[in-house]
Design a protein around this motif. Sequence first.
Motif, PDB file in Angstrom:
ATOM      1  N   PHE A  84       0.895  -1.166   0.000  1.00 39.09           N
ATOM      2  CA  PHE A  84       0.000   0.000   0.000  1.00 39.09           C
ATOM      3  C   PHE A  84       0.924   1.204   0.000  1.00 39.09           C
ATOM      4  O   PHE A  84       2.141   1.046   0.180  1.00 39.09           O
ATOM      5  CB  PHE A  84      -0.906   0.023   1.248  1.00 39.09           C
ATOM      6  CG  PHE A  84      -0.163  -0.203   2.535  1.00 39.09           C
ATOM      7  CD1 PHE A  84       0.387   0.865   3.236  1.00 39.09           C
ATOM      8  CD2 PHE A  84       0.051  -1.484   3.024  1.00 39.09           C
ATOM      9  CE1 PHE A  84       1.106   0.660   4.402  1.00 39.09           C
ATOM     10  CE2 PHE A  84       0.778  -1.703   4.193  1.00 39.09           C
ATOM     11  CZ  PHE A  84       1.292  -0.626   4.883  1.00 39.09           C
ATOM     12  N   ASP A 143       4.185   3.354   8.561  1.00 38.50           N
ATOM     13  CA  ASP A 143       3.295   2.217   8.316  1.00 38.50           C
ATOM     14  C   ASP A 143       3.672   1.658   6.951  1.00 38.50           C
ATOM     15  O   ASP A 143       3.522   2.341   5.942  1.00 38.50           O
ATOM     16  CB  ASP A 143       1.833   2.679   8.361  1.00 38.50           C
ATOM     17  CG  ASP A 143       0.839   1.520   8.335  1.00 38.50           C
ATOM     18  OD1 ASP A 143       1.244   0.376   8.046  1.00 38.50           O
ATOM     19  OD2 ASP A 143      -0.360   1.771   8.586  1.00 38.50           O
ATOM     20  N   THR A 189       3.409  -1.289  11.566  1.00 39.53           N
ATOM     21  CA  THR A 189       3.458   0.132  11.938  1.00 39.53           C
ATOM     22  C   THR A 189       4.277   0.303  13.212  1.00 39.53           C
ATOM     23  O   THR A 189       4.118  -0.473  14.157  1.00 39.53           O
ATOM     24  CB  THR A 189       2.050   0.707  12.218  1.00 39.53           C
ATOM     25  OG1 THR A 189       1.222   0.497  11.090  1.00 39.53           O
ATOM     26  CG2 THR A 189       2.110   2.197  12.510  1.00 39.53           C
TER      27      THR A 189
HETATM   28 ZN    ZN Z   1      -0.404  -0.891   8.317  1.00 40.80          ZN
END
Ligand code: ZN
Length: 338
Positions: free
Chosen positions: A165, A196, A209
């Motif tokens: 991500f 993160d 994280t």
């Molecule tokens: Zn995360």
Amino acid sequence: MLLTDPANIFYFTGFRGSAGVAYVEGPEAVLWVDPRYTLQAREQARGIEVVEVRTGLIRFAGRWLRRGGRQRVGYEDGHLSCRDFLQLRQEAGKTVTWVAEGKIGRALRAVKDEEEIQTIRRACAITSKVYEEVLPRVRPGVKELDVAAEIEYRMKREGAEAPAFETIVASGSRTALPHARPSSKLLENGDLVILDLGAILCGYASDLTRTLYLGRPERRIRRLFQAVQAAQLKAIQGAEPGVEARRVDMCARRVLAERHLDKFFTHSTGHGVGIEIHEDPRIAKLERTKLRAGHVITVEPGVYLEGVGGVRIEDTLLVTPRGQEILTGASKDSWILE
Ligand code: ZN
Ligand code: ZN
């Protein structure tokens, strides 16, 4: 069952392209792709019939079902667009009854087999290693975006295909935004910093994280950090086979409530991780799914105070027959960078 969700197509066929439609019936499967993906599909979807389609995948699939005289066909109602569904229904004709089965793929994917666990384990190891390598660069005067770029560069150098991500690097009061995007803000002395990050390896994600502090934190920041750390530990310990996911969420929430911080914990405690970064089971207030050995989940309580900042600590863990195993082993204690 007709599959249109790329994550489920990958799970059932091995094909990792971004476009394709698959049909699964008993032990048989057929995969339709456009010419961009023909070679890739033949290579990845071993043992599965691959058909190149040049006239629109949905249209082709509908006509194929009509020709084959199929009568009951499942489809992924959580994924297929209204437009595609209407076209599919029209092309397939009135003899096909469509059954919404959007949850089957997700449910099967939630419990990982040994091979999947090994892959996720390696993705988590890369993520932890990169986090520790990047730590010395987290210092005043460095741009959030530069830290994020460094993380993503190093993940790829370690063998990851991509970040799982968009890497989050947030500092100062921006840490109060749970999903802050890295900006051109410089890290400063006296900042909380949230990193993160996650990597994709062989199609599987990881998620980690850590929250850091630049300088010497005042007492309220220490308390904030310790509260989140205690909440996370409690929730991790609560994650065992047979336990409802909402109980794990409650473990974290209760610790924060004791310190009057629960109202600043504004998201759920965690989520499943696998082919997608967010998958089942959800570790949330109302989630009654019971944890099972083979579930891979995150535990990531956070507290966010407007104008002050936020603290979140997240690990990816494997639910084992006897309890749980943390897959993201990066250190949590050395959070003060003086
Ligand atoms: Zn995360
Ligand atoms: Zn997460």
